[in-house]
Enzyme design. Sequence first.
Site, PDB file in Angstrom:
ATOM      1  N   CYS A 126       0.701  -1.335   0.020  1.00  0.00           N
ATOM      2  CA  CYS A 126       0.194   0.013   0.155  1.00  0.00           C
ATOM      3  C   CYS A 126       0.779   1.471  -0.082  1.00  0.00           C
ATOM      4  O   CYS A 126       0.394   2.315  -0.517  1.00  0.00           O
ATOM      5  CB  CYS A 126      -1.058   0.063   1.133  1.00  0.00           C
ATOM      6  SG  CYS A 126      -0.297   0.118   2.663  1.00  0.00           S
ATOM      7  N   ASP A 300      -7.747   5.595  -1.113  1.00  0.00           N
ATOM      8  CA  ASP A 300      -7.464   4.366  -0.145  1.00  0.00           C
ATOM      9  C   ASP A 300      -7.159   3.170  -1.127  1.00  0.00           C
ATOM     10  O   ASP A 300      -7.909   2.867  -2.017  1.00  0.00           O
ATOM     11  CB  ASP A 300      -8.592   4.057   0.618  1.00  0.00           C
ATOM     12  CG  ASP A 300      -8.296   2.875   1.479  1.00  0.00           C
ATOM     13  OD1 ASP A 300      -7.148   2.358   1.477  1.00  0.00           O
ATOM     14  OD2 ASP A 300      -9.109   2.218   2.365  1.00  0.00           O
ATOM     15  N   HIS A 302      -6.497   0.294  -0.527  1.00  0.00           N
ATOM     16  CA  HIS A 302      -6.621  -1.125  -0.204  1.00  0.00           C
ATOM     17  C   HIS A 302      -7.818  -1.844  -0.599  1.00  0.00           C
ATOM     18  O   HIS A 302      -8.778  -2.286   0.015  1.00  0.00           O
ATOM     19  CB  HIS A 302      -6.659  -1.138   1.490  1.00  0.00           C
ATOM     20  CG  HIS A 302      -5.386  -0.661   2.231  1.00  0.00           C
ATOM     21  ND1 HIS A 302      -5.308   0.679   2.451  1.00  0.00           N
ATOM     22  CD2 HIS A 302      -4.503  -1.333   2.872  1.00  0.00           C
ATOM     23  CE1 HIS A 302      -4.232   0.784   3.086  1.00  0.00           C
ATOM     24  NE2 HIS A 302      -3.800  -0.341   3.221  1.00  0.00           N
TER      25      HIS A 302
END
Length: 401
Positions: A126, A300, A302
């Site tokens: 990430c 984000d 993820h």
Amino acid sequence: MTMDMEKCKRIVQYFWDPEPRNDVPAASIWCLGREYAPSQPPSDPASNNPRSPSRQPNASTLNDTTWPKAFLSDFGSRIWITYRSNFTPIPRTKTPEATSSMTLGVRLRSQLMDPQGFTSDTGWGCMIRSGQSLLANTFSVLLLGRDWRRGEKVEEESKLISMFADHPEAPFSIHRFVNRGAESCGKYPGEWFGPSATAKCIQLLSTQSEVPQLRVYLTNDTSDVYEDKFAHVAHDESGRIQPTLILIGTRLGIDNVTPAYWDGLRAALTYPQSVGIAGGRPSASHYFVGAQDCHLFFLDPHTTRPATLYRPDGLYTQEELDSYYTSRLRRIHIKDMDPSMLIGFLVKDEDDWADWKKRIRSTPGQPIVHIFPSQHQPDHGHGRAEALDEVEALDDSDEME
């Protein structure tokens, strides 16, 4: 059946992780140096009629009408690079040190599902993805222009996206980040990167990439920018500044961002030179692009999506391009951020450089960046001791992903 599943997922997400409402509508919103004034809700004739029954808007209606549309368009045009799966394997390093550097989940996944190597970066990539997002949006400003929005210059957009495809030949692929991390930063495949390693890889890969040409100035894990060192990196043979990405790896506190730095951190996203912030979440990295009051907006990484093929000609389908963007707003209060982060600024010319320095020096509150003529300057100035008490240099031994 697929549509039903997607609908169910959206319903569950709405209740479990609803999109934020604009609960400070009087405050301007900033996105990478662009200000969006507070939006006014549409007038309701019934509200001016005392005989009409009062009506309370539901959450969905409020959310749709209170975010400025221009901001939503800008946010939705920021390149969003996420976890990917089913890409060309990244070979594993079969040493005890490499294995011990992985989390248990990554270790099990690599042994059971990817015995030949990593075909997905889920669970460990990430910070790399956040760094890619920062770099991709830097190129977006350079190649497409800050006013670019989705639906414009599709061919140029596709060629830009191709540079970040999940393939060893793509100039800024995760494969190349991992290779440079192993060679220059001691990072094993499958190991979490921190802001420092990510910044170093961005610098190395940008140096090796001829098109588009971008110079990268690193602060080497401090908040100090030295004008003589910047000139050495940014100036061409004629002494003129070429487009240069300034990457500042810093730590603005111990466990959380110290309140004294809140103003400076928010202000960083209001500068016209801003290209965002990577990091900033405990045990997870995000890419921050905007600010409103005490909240920062972020992308984000993820979410795991299928890997894209490397197509240097940039002939991607609309579906493939769509996977690099999102219209879903996410935000976090500054007090909940992790203090370790990588802050990026793009300086394109002399005027940009002068303007950036002026903004840094005039920002209220404790500065998050310090500018000095030279690294050898004996006195760093008033307040330097206090700054060292709060802003810590990054150390990869305790970095988050």
